[in-house]
Enzyme design. Structure first.
Site, PDB file in Angstrom:
ATOM      1  N   THR A 110      -1.149  -0.115   6.757  1.00 43.70           N
ATOM      2  CA  THR A 110      -0.809  -0.965   5.776  1.00 43.70           C
ATOM      3  C   THR A 110      -0.772  -2.550   6.495  1.00 43.70           C
ATOM      4  O   THR A 110      -0.152  -2.597   7.583  1.00 43.70           O
ATOM      5  CB  THR A 110       0.455  -0.741   5.095  1.00 43.70           C
ATOM      6  OG1 THR A 110       0.797  -1.842   4.212  1.00 43.70           O
ATOM      7  CG2 THR A 110       1.605  -0.349   6.002  1.00 43.70           C
ATOM      8  N   GLY A 111      -1.151  -3.623   5.886  1.00 41.93           N
ATOM      9  CA  GLY A 111      -1.354  -4.867   6.309  1.00 41.93           C
ATOM     10  C   GLY A 111      -2.764  -5.384   5.999  1.00 41.93           C
ATOM     11  O   GLY A 111      -3.296  -4.820   5.033  1.00 41.93           O
ATOM     12  N   LEU A 112      -3.056  -6.574   6.429  1.00 31.79           N
ATOM     13  CA  LEU A 112      -4.191  -7.260   6.019  1.00 31.79           C
ATOM     14  C   LEU A 112      -5.509  -6.390   6.333  1.00 31.79           C
ATOM     15  O   LEU A 112      -5.628  -6.349   7.335  1.00 31.79           O
ATOM     16  CB  LEU A 112      -4.312  -8.585   6.876  1.00 31.79           C
ATOM     17  CG  LEU A 112      -5.397  -9.630   6.268  1.00 31.79           C
ATOM     18  CD1 LEU A 112      -5.463  -9.697   4.809  1.00 31.79           C
ATOM     19  CD2 LEU A 112      -5.396 -10.753   7.228  1.00 31.79           C
ATOM     20  N   GLY A 113      -6.234  -5.979   5.346  1.00 32.23           N
ATOM     21  CA  GLY A 113      -7.088  -5.014   5.410  1.00 32.23           C
ATOM     22  C   GLY A 113      -8.296  -5.468   6.367  1.00 32.23           C
ATOM     23  O   GLY A 113      -8.895  -4.496   7.120  1.00 32.23           O
ATOM     24  N   THR A 140       0.770  -1.223  -0.085  1.00 37.17           N
ATOM     25  CA  THR A 140       0.168   0.166   0.043  1.00 37.17           C
ATOM     26  C   THR A 140       0.905   1.124  -0.002  1.00 37.17           C
ATOM     27  O   THR A 140       2.123   0.984   0.523  1.00 37.17           O
ATOM     28  CB  THR A 140      -0.902   0.070   1.166  1.00 37.17           C
ATOM     29  OG1 THR A 140      -1.889  -1.014   1.131  1.00 37.17           O
ATOM     30  CG2 THR A 140      -1.688   1.362   1.470  1.00 37.17           C
ATOM     31  N   ASP A 157      -8.915  -1.958   3.647  1.00 40.65           N
ATOM     32  CA  ASP A 157      -9.278  -1.096   4.638  1.00 40.65           C
ATOM     33  C   ASP A 157      -8.811   0.372   4.270  1.00 40.65           C
ATOM     34  O   ASP A 157      -9.051   1.400   4.794  1.00 40.65           O
ATOM     35  CB  ASP A 157      -8.339  -1.280   5.867  1.00 40.65           C
ATOM     36  CG  ASP A 157      -6.773  -1.305   5.656  1.00 40.65           C
ATOM     37  OD1 ASP A 157      -6.385  -1.961   4.566  1.00 40.65           O
ATOM     38  OD2 ASP A 157      -5.966  -0.694   6.115  1.00 40.65           O
ATOM     39  N   ARG A 162     -13.420  -7.290  -3.605  1.00 40.60           N
ATOM     40  CA  ARG A 162     -13.117  -7.368  -2.537  1.00 40.60           C
ATOM     41  C   ARG A 162     -12.095  -5.717  -2.058  1.00 40.60           C
ATOM     42  O   ARG A 162     -11.503  -5.360  -2.824  1.00 40.60           O
ATOM     43  CB  ARG A 162     -11.883  -8.409  -2.053  1.00 40.60           C
ATOM     44  CG  ARG A 162     -11.267  -8.216  -0.713  1.00 40.60           C
ATOM     45  CD  ARG A 162      -9.967  -7.328  -0.662  1.00 40.60           C
ATOM     46  NE  ARG A 162      -9.228  -7.411   0.607  1.00 40.60           N
ATOM     47  CZ  ARG A 162      -8.304  -6.656   1.082  1.00 40.60           C
ATOM     48  NH1 ARG A 162      -7.776  -5.997   0.130  1.00 40.60           N
ATOM     49  NH2 ARG A 162      -7.706  -6.791   2.145  1.00 40.60           N
ATOM     50  N   VAL A 163     -12.689  -5.160  -1.122  1.00 36.40           N
ATOM     51  CA  VAL A 163     -12.256  -3.972  -0.503  1.00 36.40           C
ATOM     52  C   VAL A 163     -11.550  -3.970   0.589  1.00 36.40           C
ATOM     53  O   VAL A 163     -11.927  -4.679   1.496  1.00 36.40           O
ATOM     54  CB  VAL A 163     -13.423  -2.922  -0.685  1.00 36.40           C
ATOM     55  CG1 VAL A 163     -13.293  -1.693  -0.015  1.00 36.40           C
ATOM     56  CG2 VAL A 163     -14.214  -2.925  -1.892  1.00 36.40           C
TER      57      VAL A 163
END
Ligand code: ASP
Length: 316
Positions: free
Chosen positions: A225-228, A174, A205, A202-203
Site C-alpha cells: 500500500t502506498g503510491l502505486g 488499499t 500497483d 489510471r491503474v
C-alpha cells in the site's frame, strides 16, 4: 502453523484526524476481516480462500478504500483495482478500473480460474464479472459521504481554493491480505479504489502482479500500500521475493529494505508479508497503517499506529 496478516492501507490517518468512532469502526472492521480469514485457515482451509475471505470483508466495510467506501476519481467515479495470487503454482488474476463489480477481488479470482488472462481491465472486467454471475452494483453502492467530501476537497485543491492541506487519509488507501495455510501454501490478495481524484483510467500497483501483490510457495506472500506508481517502477512485491530467494535475506530485512527504497523515493509506503516458515512483517514508514494478524495459536491482534498494535482476542 497457519497465519494471516491483513492491512487496510498505509499513509493514512494522522492521529488528530481520526475520531474515536472512526478509530473503533476501523478496528472492528480489521477484526471482522481477520475472523473471516481465520474461519477458513483455522479449519485447515487454503491460504487462497482465506485471503479472499479477508479481502471481501474489507471491501464490504466502509472504513477502507476498496469496494464500498472506495475513493472517487477525477470524474467523480469509482474505478476499482484488485488482484489475487496463489503461491502453489503462481497463478494469478486481476481486474483494473472495474466500475460495477461489488467485490473486485472475487472477479480477480474468476480471472485466475475461469479465463486465460492474468489482468482484465475496464469494461472488459465488468463484462467478464457479469458473465461469471458475480454481484454487480451501481456506482452509488461504493460512494460514502466521507469519500464525497474527500473528492470535493481534492477538487477545491485543484482549483487553488483549498486552505488546509489534505490528509493522507483523504488521498488514498488499499486493503490486502497474505496467508500461510497448514499445508504450507502461501497466497496474497489486494484491492483498492486507488487515489482520490486520480486520472480516469489510471491503474495502481494493486492489480500489477509483482508490484503490489505477489505470492510464491516456499518464498513469500506480499500485499502493498502506498503510491502505486513507485511500487510498479520498483516491482516491490517481487523484489522482496528476490531478496529472500536469491540473497537469502530473512523476511524482515527483505521487507525493511523494500520500504527503505520507497522511503528514499519520498513515498509513504507500507506492506504486509508472510514467509514459508510463518514469519510475518508489517513495515510502514507512515504515521499509521491499518493492520492486523492472527498467529498460529489463534491470537488476533489489530493496530493502526506504531504504539497501539495489540492482541484483541484468541480465536479457535
Ligand atoms: N497503492 C494504491 C494505488 O496506488 C493506493 C494505496 O495503497 O494507498 O492505487
Amino acid at each position: 502453523m497457519a497465519c494471516l496478516v491483513i492491512h487496510g492501507g498505509a499513509g493514512t490517518i494522522p492521529r488528530a484526524s481520526l475520531t474515536p468512532e472512526g478509530h473503533q469502526a476501523a478496528r472492528d472492521g480489521l477484526r471482522d476481516a481477520l475472523r473471516a480469514g481465520w474461519a477458513v485457515l483455522g479449519q485447515g482451509g487454503l491460504a487462497l480462500d482465506a485471503v479472499q475471505a479477508a479481502v471481501v470483508a474489507l471491501e464490504n466495510h466502509p472504513s477502507f478504500n476498496a469496494g464500498h467506501g472506495a475513493v472517487l476519481n477525477a470524474a467523480g467515479e469509482h474505478e476499482l483495482d484488485a488482484a489475487i495470487m496463489d503461491g502453489r503454482d503462481r497463478r494469478a488474476g486481476a481486474v483494473a478500473s472495474a466500475r460495477y463489480i461489488r467485490n473486485p477481488v472475487l472477479a480477480a479470482r474468476r480471472v485466475m480460474e475461469a479465463s486465460d488472462c492474468v489482468l482484465v481491465s475496464a469494461t472488459g472486467a465488468d463484462e467478464f464479472a457479469r458473465e461469471q454471475g458475480l454481484d454487480m452494483v451501481e456506482q452509488s453502492y461504493f460512494t460514502t459521504p466521507l469519500r464525497q467530501q474527500h473528492w470535493q476537497r481534492a477538487h477545491e485543491e485543484k482549483a487553488g481554493l483549498l486552505k488546509r492541506e489534505r490528509t493522507e487519509a483523504e488521498k488514498h488507501g488499499t486493503v490486502g491480505a497474505v496467508a500461510l495455510d497448514d499445508l504450507g501454501n502461501l497466497a496474497a490478495a489486494t484491492s483498492t479504489g486507488g487515489y482520490t481524484y486520480k486520472r480516469v483510467g489510471r491503474v495502481g500497483d494493486a492489480p500489477v502482479i509483482g508490484a503490489g501483490t505477489y505470492a510464491a510457495n516456499d518464498v513469500v506472500a506480499v500485499s502493498c500500500t502506498g503510491l502505486g506508481e513507485l511500487f510498479i517502477r520498483r516491482g516491490t512485491a517481487q523484489d522482496i521475493a528476490a531478496r529472500i530467494l536469491y540473497r537469502g535475506d530473512d523476511l524482515s530485512s527483505a521487507a525493511a529494505a523494500a520500504i527503505a527504497d520507497l522511503t528514499a523515493d519520498g513515498a509513504g509506503a507500507g506492506l504486509i508479508a508472510v514467509d514459508a516458515a510463518g514469519a510475518m512483517a508489517m513495515p510502514h514508514n507512515t504515521e499509521g497503517m491499518y493492520r492486523g494478524s492472527v498467529t498460529a495459536d489463534g491470537v488476533l491482534s489489530v493496530g493502526i499506529y506504531s504504539d497501539d498494535f495489540a492482541a484483541v482476542e484468541t480465536i479457535g
